[in-house]
Design a protein around this motif. Structure first.
Motif, PDB file in Angstrom:
ATOM      1  N   ALA A  90      18.373  35.970 -27.598  1.00 36.05           N
ATOM      2  CA  ALA A  90      18.171  37.400 -27.826  1.00 36.05           C
ATOM      3  C   ALA A  90      17.074  37.940 -26.906  1.00 36.05           C
ATOM      4  O   ALA A  90      17.201  39.036 -26.345  1.00 36.05           O
ATOM      5  CB  ALA A  90      17.813  37.642 -29.289  1.00 36.05           C
ATOM      6  N   PHE A  91      15.999  37.180 -26.718  1.00 33.67           N
ATOM      7  CA  PHE A  91      14.924  37.626 -25.817  1.00 33.67           C
ATOM      8  C   PHE A  91      15.429  37.719 -24.376  1.00 33.67           C
ATOM      9  O   PHE A  91      15.044  38.625 -23.638  1.00 33.67           O
ATOM     10  CB  PHE A  91      13.702  36.704 -25.917  1.00 33.67           C
ATOM     11  N   PHE A  97      10.517  40.360 -22.355  1.00 36.36           N
ATOM     12  CA  PHE A  97       9.318  39.804 -21.715  1.00 36.36           C
ATOM     13  C   PHE A  97       9.240  40.315 -20.282  1.00 36.36           C
ATOM     14  O   PHE A  97      10.222  40.788 -19.717  1.00 36.36           O
ATOM     15  CB  PHE A  97       9.364  38.268 -21.698  1.00 36.36           C
ATOM     16  N   GLN A  98       8.022  40.205 -19.734  1.00 38.84           N
ATOM     17  CA  GLN A  98       7.846  40.440 -18.297  1.00 38.84           C
ATOM     18  C   GLN A  98       7.272  39.157 -17.683  1.00 38.84           C
ATOM     19  O   GLN A  98       8.012  38.351 -17.148  1.00 38.84           O
ATOM     20  CB  GLN A  98       6.965  41.661 -18.051  1.00 38.84           C
ATOM     21  N   CYS A 134       0.808  41.398 -26.279  1.00 37.92           N
ATOM     22  CA  CYS A 134       1.532  41.311 -25.009  1.00 37.92           C
ATOM     23  C   CYS A 134       0.807  42.172 -23.996  1.00 37.92           C
ATOM     24  O   CYS A 134       0.829  43.401 -24.087  1.00 37.92           O
ATOM     25  CB  CYS A 134       2.981  41.789 -25.186  1.00 37.92           C
ATOM     26  N   ARG A 135       0.183  41.513 -23.032  1.00 36.72           N
ATOM     27  CA  ARG A 135      -0.596  42.275 -22.050  1.00 36.72           C
ATOM     28  C   ARG A 135       0.298  43.077 -21.119  1.00 36.72           C
ATOM     29  O   ARG A 135      -0.148  44.002 -20.463  1.00 36.72           O
ATOM     30  CB  ARG A 135      -1.478  41.327 -21.234  1.00 36.72           C
ATOM     31  N   CYS A 136       1.583  42.699 -21.033  1.00 35.08           N
ATOM     32  CA  CYS A 136       2.514  43.468 -20.197  1.00 35.08           C
ATOM     33  C   CYS A 136       3.038  44.691 -20.934  1.00 35.08           C
ATOM     34  O   CYS A 136       3.745  45.506 -20.333  1.00 35.08           O
ATOM     35  CB  CYS A 136       3.691  42.599 -19.772  1.00 35.08           C
ATOM     36  N   GLY A 137       2.777  44.793 -22.225  1.00 37.61           N
ATOM     37  CA  GLY A 137       3.234  45.966 -22.975  1.00 37.61           C
ATOM     38  C   GLY A 137       4.736  46.004 -23.184  1.00 37.61           C
ATOM     39  O   GLY A 137       5.336  47.081 -23.202  1.00 37.61           O
ATOM     40  N   SER A 138       5.341  44.834 -23.374  1.00 34.82           N
ATOM     41  CA  SER A 138       6.806  44.774 -23.540  1.00 34.82           C
ATOM     42  C   SER A 138       7.230  44.977 -24.992  1.00 34.82           C
ATOM     43  O   SER A 138       8.315  44.532 -25.385  1.00 34.82           O
ATOM     44  CB  SER A 138       7.327  43.411 -23.065  1.00 34.82           C
ATOM     45  N   ILE A 142      10.546  43.693 -27.022  1.00 34.68           N
ATOM     46  CA  ILE A 142      10.349  42.566 -27.952  1.00 34.68           C
ATOM     47  C   ILE A 142      10.945  42.918 -29.311  1.00 34.68           C
ATOM     48  O   ILE A 142      11.650  42.106 -29.932  1.00 34.68           O
ATOM     49  CB  ILE A 142       8.846  42.213 -28.053  1.00 34.68           C
ATOM     50  N   ILE A 143      10.713  44.127 -29.777  1.00 30.61           N
ATOM     51  CA  ILE A 143      11.268  44.532 -31.076  1.00 30.61           C
ATOM     52  C   ILE A 143      12.796  44.544 -31.007  1.00 30.61           C
ATOM     53  O   ILE A 143      13.477  44.045 -31.913  1.00 30.61           O
ATOM     54  CB  ILE A 143      10.689  45.895 -31.501  1.00 30.61           C
ATOM     55  N   GLU A 144      13.337  45.062 -29.909  1.00 24.10           N
ATOM     56  CA  GLU A 144      14.808  45.034 -29.744  1.00 24.10           C
ATOM     57  C   GLU A 144      15.316  43.589 -29.746  1.00 24.10           C
ATOM     58  O   GLU A 144      16.377  43.295 -30.296  1.00 24.10           O
ATOM     59  CB  GLU A 144      15.210  45.677 -28.412  1.00 24.10           C
TER      60      GLU A 144
END
Ligand code: FES
Ligand code: FES
Length: 161
Positions: A90-91, A97-98, A134-138, A142-144
């Motif tokens: 799913a991820f 993620f970035q 998450c430092r990339c702000g994804s 992530i929730i999706e």
């Protein structure tokens, strides 16, 4: 001082010799489990999350001798041979993620959430993952990803049409 511990590590019975004052993070990384990452080292970021008896724990704060008799899961123990776990798929599918530095901890925490609550709302996902930064702000992706993972698991692991 050293102590012997035996645990189920990623599905395998494992015996380890650990120092009484070292963290589970250091011990797991010494075992080659490099997905368990140290960032803050003080329990604030979730990058070092592992599951101990199914519960997400910050390995940087957990003394290694305490895992004696426990089941410990890291991301290395999730795929079955070449087949990714549905949460991992799913991820990938939703690009949750970035740089992926936070991803092992996110996925393991999501696994614990979905074991407790197979159909979480977006707010419930946010709340449960709030200890994983998450430092990339994804975060949206992530929730999706966790929502798709919930769908996959409820469908028995198959990708919905
Ligand atoms: S490194 Fe353990 S919580 Fe940040
Ligand atoms: S994807 Fe880079 S820290 Fe989360």
């Amino acid at each position: 001082m050293n102590r012997s511990v035996s645990l189920m590590l990623n599905g395998r019975e494992t015996a380890l010799e650990v120092r009484t004052d070292e963290t589970l993070l250091d011990v797991l990384r010494r075992q080659g489990l490099r997905s368990v990452r140290e960032t803050c080292g003080i329990g604030m970021c979730g990058a070092c999350t592992v599951l101990i008896d199914g519960r997400p724990i910050s390995a940087c704060l957990y003394l290694a001798p305490l895992v004696d008799g426990a089941e410990v899961l890291t991301i290395e123990g999730m795929a079955r041979r070449e087949e990714l776990h549905p949460i991992q798929r799913a991820f990938v599918e939703r690009m949750g993620f970035q740089c992926s530095y936070c991803t092992p901890g996110m996925i393991l925490t999501a696994k614990a959430l979905l074991a407790e609550n197979p159909e979480p709302s977006p707010d419930e996902i946010r709340e449960y993952l709030s200890g994983n930064l998450c430092r990339c702000g994804s975060y949206l992706k992530i929730i999706e990803s966790v929502q798709l993972a919930a769908d996959l698991l409820r469908a028995g692991g198959a990708m919905p049409a």
